[in-house]
Design a protein around this motif. Structure first.
Motif, short mmCIF file in Angstrom:
data_model
loop_
_atom_site.label_atom_id
_atom_site.label_comp_id
_atom_site.label_asym_id
_atom_site.label_seq_id
_atom_site.Cartn_x
_atom_site.Cartn_y
_atom_site.Cartn_z
N UNK A 236 0.83 -1.21 0.00
CA UNK A 236 0.00 0.00 0.00
C UNK A 236 0.86 1.25 0.00
N UNK A 237 1.99 1.21 0.71
CA UNK A 237 2.88 2.38 0.78
C UNK A 237 3.34 2.82 -0.60
N UNK A 238 3.50 1.87 -1.51
CA UNK A 238 3.94 2.22 -2.86
C UNK A 238 2.95 3.13 -3.57
N UNK A 239 1.70 3.13 -3.09
CA UNK A 239 0.65 3.95 -3.69
C UNK A 239 0.36 5.21 -2.87
N UNK A 240 1.21 5.47 -1.88
CA UNK A 240 1.05 6.66 -1.03
C UNK A 240 2.34 7.47 -1.11
N UNK A 241 2.46 8.37 -2.06
CA UNK A 241 3.71 9.10 -2.27
C UNK A 241 4.16 9.86 -1.03
N UNK A 242 5.46 9.83 -0.79
CA UNK A 242 6.14 10.63 0.25
C UNK A 242 5.95 10.08 1.67
N UNK A 243 5.00 9.20 1.92
CA UNK A 243 4.80 8.69 3.28
C UNK A 243 5.89 7.69 3.63
N UNK A 244 6.11 7.51 4.94
CA UNK A 244 7.03 6.50 5.42
C UNK A 244 6.25 5.49 6.26
N UNK A 245 6.80 4.28 6.37
CA UNK A 245 6.19 3.22 7.17
C UNK A 245 7.22 2.70 8.16
N UNK A 246 6.87 2.77 9.44
CA UNK A 246 7.71 2.20 10.48
C UNK A 246 7.07 0.89 10.93
N UNK A 267 12.20 -8.11 0.85
CA UNK A 267 12.04 -8.37 -0.58
C UNK A 267 10.78 -7.73 -1.14
N UNK A 268 9.69 -7.77 -0.36
CA UNK A 268 8.45 -7.10 -0.79
C UNK A 268 8.70 -5.61 -0.97
N UNK A 269 9.41 -5.00 -0.02
CA UNK A 269 9.69 -3.56 -0.11
C UNK A 269 10.55 -3.23 -1.33
N UNK A 270 11.52 -4.10 -1.60
CA UNK A 270 12.39 -3.86 -2.76
C UNK A 270 11.60 -3.94 -4.05
N UNK A 271 10.76 -4.96 -4.16
CA UNK A 271 9.96 -5.10 -5.39
C UNK A 271 8.96 -3.97 -5.54
N UNK A 272 8.47 -3.44 -4.40
CA UNK A 272 7.51 -2.33 -4.46
C UNK A 272 8.20 -0.99 -4.66
N UNK A 273 9.50 -0.96 -4.59
CA UNK A 273 10.25 0.28 -4.80
C UNK A 273 10.18 1.25 -3.63
N UNK A 274 10.03 0.73 -2.40
CA UNK A 274 9.86 1.61 -1.23
C UNK A 274 10.90 1.33 -0.15
N UNK A 275 12.01 0.71 -0.49
CA UNK A 275 12.99 0.37 0.54
C UNK A 275 13.47 1.59 1.31
N UNK A 276 13.51 2.73 0.66
CA UNK A 276 13.96 3.95 1.33
C UNK A 276 12.91 4.57 2.23
N UNK A 277 11.68 4.05 2.16
CA UNK A 277 10.59 4.63 2.97
C UNK A 277 10.03 3.66 4.01
N UNK A 278 10.64 2.47 4.14
CA UNK A 278 10.23 1.50 5.15
C UNK A 278 11.37 1.28 6.13
N UNK A 279 11.07 1.38 7.41
CA UNK A 279 12.06 1.13 8.45
C UNK A 279 11.57 -0.01 9.34
N UNK A 280 12.39 -1.04 9.50
CA UNK A 280 12.07 -2.16 10.38
C UNK A 280 12.77 -1.93 11.72
#
Length: 404
Positions: A236-246, A267-280
């Motif tokens: 879902x984050x991939x469809x929400x520009x500029x937001x981050x997910x913790x 891997x899901x984050x990488x394929x979705x193109x949001x690795x820079x916006x997801x923090x684990x």
């Protein structure tokens, strides 16, 4: 009352460490908070949980009026909960021995295997002790959603049905579970809905919050297991520009690289193109969680199914609106379009649409936050849940006395 709580795999002592062990989920927190409240109300509670380490003391004081007793059943080491069934007869024999000369007024079993041990012990006593069952999760639901990935022991559904028909009372944590129990053949008159509570002193609006960085912030707090739908949050984050997910949960941060589900989610984050916006963030202590939740613009929780779901309630208590799948306990706790919004499971497109709408409307989010905090205070305080639980115990004891 003198109350025996049986929680075979989920020790309330694990609640001190945040989300608890990988197998425990929120059950350890539930048992810890419920027993502490019953102790505050003047009852005497002993929690019986399996000894899973050789160096554990026999008994530990958890809170005023509350003691945790470690039961020697199976090897004194961690064992996945789905592999504990062979040790429940030993667990039950221990309980029967402990209760022979000083029986409790009522036994409350948490999870189906605890119910097996509790029934074995209660039936061995004369007179028999009244018994209350809370499942926390049902095998029928797990099988429906996980299919071949369900690792439950063979016969779980059959045994759960037998436990429900034997117990003097059954506590369902949400209305959806009531329907499942009735379909299993559990008598309707024995079922009472008593939800989980929330620690209103810890989870409240207006306290400290993690630092913001200017981005709209989504927070997901969850065990890292597939059915919790963290992958849906990432997609879902991939469809929400500029937001981050913790994402908080799973093993400690330093060990995330060795966790299979954490690697899958990366891997899901990488394929979705949001690795820079997801923090684990890994596992967080309970005292750290409120500040994380308060820092969120939205708390997102998207499991496929959910027996109760403590996270939405904790977020509401902190005054943060929730985007939650409309399943299980979420249907009761999150009032759609009032304290948050419901979305279907495994639909990142619809989750993203609701998230975008709410992020674009801060006034609406603020109103939902106020409504959520009010609902948490008025409906889900542990004081209220404690009184409701004691009422179930009293009815179970009365039913037992009539039967005798």
């Amino acid at each position: 009352m003198k109350i025996a709580m049986v929680s075979e795999h989920a020790s309330p002592l694990a609640a001190i460490d945040g989300l608890g062990g990988a197998d425990a989920g929120g059950q350890n927190v539930f048992v810890a908070d419920l027993t502490a409240e019953l102790g505050r109300q003047g009852h005497h509670v002993t929690v019986y949980t399996r000894r899973d380490a050789a160096d554990l003391p026999s008994r530990v004081r958890l809170a005023p009026g509350v003691t945790v007793e470690h039961v020697p059943a199976g090897p004194p080491e961690p064992v996945p909960k789905d592999e504990l069934l062979p040790y429940m007869a030993e667990f039950g024999r221990y309980l029967a021995q402990r209760w022979t000369n000083a029986p409790p007024d009522v036994v409350h079993a948490h999870f189906w295997m605890s119910g097996l041990a509790a029934i074995r012990a209660a039936d061995a006593l004369t007179p028999r002790v009244p018994m209350v069952q809370t499942y926390h999760a049902l095998g029928t639901v797990k099988r429906r959603h996980q299919g071949g990935k369900d690792t439950s022991p063979h016969g779980r559904v059959r045994l759960e049905r037998a436990i429900g028909r034997t117990a003097d009372a059954v506590i369902a944590t949400c209305s959806d579970e009531t329907a499942e129990l009735i379909a299993m053949g559990v008598p309707r008159e024995r079922i009472t809905v008593v939800p989980c509570g929330v620690d209103l002193a810890r989870f409240r609006p207006g306290g400290p919050a993690h630092a913001a960085n200017g981005r709209p912030r989504l927070v997901a707090l969850s065990r890292l297991v597939e059915r919790k739908g963290v992958d849906t949050c990432i997609e879902a984050l991939a469809r929400v520009p500029d937001a981050e997910l913790l994402v908080a949960g799973g093993p400690p941060r330093a060990r995330l690289g060795g966790d299979p589900e954490a690697r899958r989610l990366l891997g899901v984050a990488e394929r979705a193109g949001v690795t820079g916006r997801v923090s684990f963030l890994g596992r967080m202590g309970r005292d750290e969680v409120p500040a994380l939740l308060r820092s969120a613009d939205l708390v997102v929780t998207l499991p496929w199914y959910e027996p109760f779901g403590m996270v939405p309630l904790e977020a509401m208590a902190c005054g943060v609106p929730v985007v939650a799948t409309g399943v299980g306990g979420h249907v009761d706790t999150v009032v759609d379009r009032v304290t948050g919004v419901h979305v279907p499971p495994r639909r990142p497109d619809q989750a993203a649409s609701r998230i975008r709408d709410l992020l674009a409307d801060p006034t609406r989010r603020a109103g939902m936050g106020v409504a959520g905090a009010d609902r948490a205070r008025s409906c889900y305080s542990w004081e209220r849940i404690g009184h409701e639980t004691i009422s179930v115990y009293a009815r179970a004891m009365a039913r037992y006395e009539v039967a005798v």
